[in-house]
Design a protein around this motif. Structure first.
Motif, mmCIF file in Angstrom:
data_model
loop_
_atom_site.group_PDB
_atom_site.id
_atom_site.type_symbol
_atom_site.label_atom_id
_atom_site.label_comp_id
_atom_site.label_asym_id
_atom_site.label_seq_id
_atom_site.Cartn_x
_atom_site.Cartn_y
_atom_site.Cartn_z
ATOM 1 N N ILE A 7 0.832 -1.201 0.000
ATOM 2 C CA ILE A 7 0.000 0.000 0.000
ATOM 3 C C ILE A 7 0.869 1.254 0.000
ATOM 4 O O ILE A 7 1.776 1.390 0.817
ATOM 5 N N LYS A 8 0.553 2.167 -0.917
ATOM 6 C CA LYS A 8 1.178 3.492 -0.930
ATOM 7 C C LYS A 8 0.170 4.472 -0.348
ATOM 8 O O LYS A 8 -1.013 4.425 -0.689
ATOM 9 N N VAL A 9 0.647 5.365 0.531
ATOM 10 C CA VAL A 9 -0.247 6.332 1.166
ATOM 11 C C VAL A 9 0.222 7.755 0.918
ATOM 12 O O VAL A 9 1.366 7.986 0.506
ATOM 13 N N SER A 10 -0.658 8.703 1.187
ATOM 14 C CA SER A 10 -0.314 10.118 1.057
ATOM 15 C C SER A 10 0.793 10.456 2.049
ATOM 16 O O SER A 10 0.859 9.872 3.144
ATOM 17 N N PRO A 11 1.661 11.419 1.703
ATOM 18 C CA PRO A 11 2.751 11.788 2.611
ATOM 19 C C PRO A 11 2.243 12.178 3.998
ATOM 20 O O PRO A 11 1.263 12.913 4.141
ATOM 21 N N GLY A 12 2.911 11.634 5.026
ATOM 22 C CA GLY A 12 2.583 11.960 6.402
ATOM 23 C C GLY A 12 1.356 11.260 6.959
ATOM 24 O O GLY A 12 0.932 11.556 8.077
ATOM 25 N N LYS A 13 0.785 10.328 6.229
ATOM 26 C CA LYS A 13 -0.463 9.684 6.647
ATOM 27 C C LYS A 13 -0.296 8.212 7.024
ATOM 28 O O LYS A 13 -1.288 7.523 7.265
ATOM 29 N N VAL A 14 0.934 7.716 7.104
ATOM 30 C CA VAL A 14 1.173 6.298 7.379
ATOM 31 C C VAL A 14 0.554 5.879 8.712
ATOM 32 O O VAL A 14 -0.168 4.879 8.786
ATOM 33 N N ASP A 15 0.812 6.618 9.768
ATOM 34 C CA ASP A 15 0.300 6.249 11.097
ATOM 35 C C ASP A 15 -1.225 6.193 11.115
ATOM 36 O O ASP A 15 -1.815 5.278 11.697
ATOM 37 N N ASN A 16 -1.855 7.169 10.476
ATOM 38 C CA ASN A 16 -3.313 7.217 10.419
ATOM 39 C C ASN A 16 -3.875 5.990 9.689
ATOM 40 O O ASN A 16 -4.820 5.358 10.165
ATOM 41 N N VAL A 17 -3.278 5.635 8.566
ATOM 42 C CA VAL A 17 -3.750 4.491 7.786
ATOM 43 C C VAL A 17 -3.515 3.192 8.552
ATOM 44 O O VAL A 17 -4.375 2.311 8.569
ATOM 45 N N VAL A 18 -2.381 3.059 9.216
ATOM 46 C CA VAL A 18 -2.095 1.842 9.995
ATOM 47 C C VAL A 18 -3.147 1.654 11.088
ATOM 48 O O VAL A 18 -3.622 0.533 11.315
ATOM 49 N N LYS A 19 -3.541 2.725 11.757
ATOM 50 C CA LYS A 19 -4.587 2.628 12.789
ATOM 51 C C LYS A 19 -5.895 2.110 12.191
ATOM 52 O O LYS A 19 -6.566 1.264 12.780
ATOM 53 N N LYS A 60 -11.216 2.488 -0.403
ATOM 54 C CA LYS A 60 -12.153 3.518 0.042
ATOM 55 C C LYS A 60 -11.524 4.450 1.073
ATOM 56 O O LYS A 60 -12.090 5.489 1.384
ATOM 57 N N ILE A 61 -10.363 4.095 1.601
ATOM 58 C CA ILE A 61 -9.665 4.930 2.587
ATOM 59 C C ILE A 61 -8.987 6.067 1.834
ATOM 60 O O ILE A 61 -8.138 5.833 0.969
ATOM 61 N N SER A 62 -9.348 7.290 2.148
ATOM 62 C CA SER A 62 -8.915 8.450 1.355
ATOM 63 C C SER A 62 -7.398 8.650 1.323
ATOM 64 O O SER A 62 -6.877 9.166 0.336
ATOM 65 N N ASP A 63 -6.684 8.262 2.375
ATOM 66 C CA ASP A 63 -5.243 8.486 2.420
ATOM 67 C C ASP A 63 -4.441 7.407 1.675
ATOM 68 O O ASP A 63 -3.228 7.530 1.535
#
Length: 79
Positions: A7-19, A60-63
């Protein structure tokens, strides 16, 4: 069946997506923050339909920018 979702995520959003990913238990086996082309890897252990549905839900997760899923296959090499 085992699978690996990169999974690639928006910059600075890794912690939020992991939660968010930790809340989605089945068929997730492990969630890892990684380096390289992907930011997060999720290891699945379940039925292909469950894995498919979960990865579609991830989109569906925006980040989350993109996903790539590798599905384990069994090959008889005749050895």
């Amino acid at each position: 069946m085992n699978a690996l979702c990169m999974i690639k995520v928006s910059p600075g959003k890794v912690d939020n997506v992991v939660k968010i990913l930790h809340k989605k238990r089945k068929p997730t086996n492990e969630v890892m923050i990684v380096t390289g082309q992907a930011d997060i890897c999720v290891i699945f252990d379940g039925k292909i339909d469950e894995i498919n549905k979960t990865v579609i839900d991830y989109k569906k997760i925006s980040d989350i920018v993109s996903t790539e899923t590798l599905i384990e296959v069994e090959v008889d090499l005749g050895w």
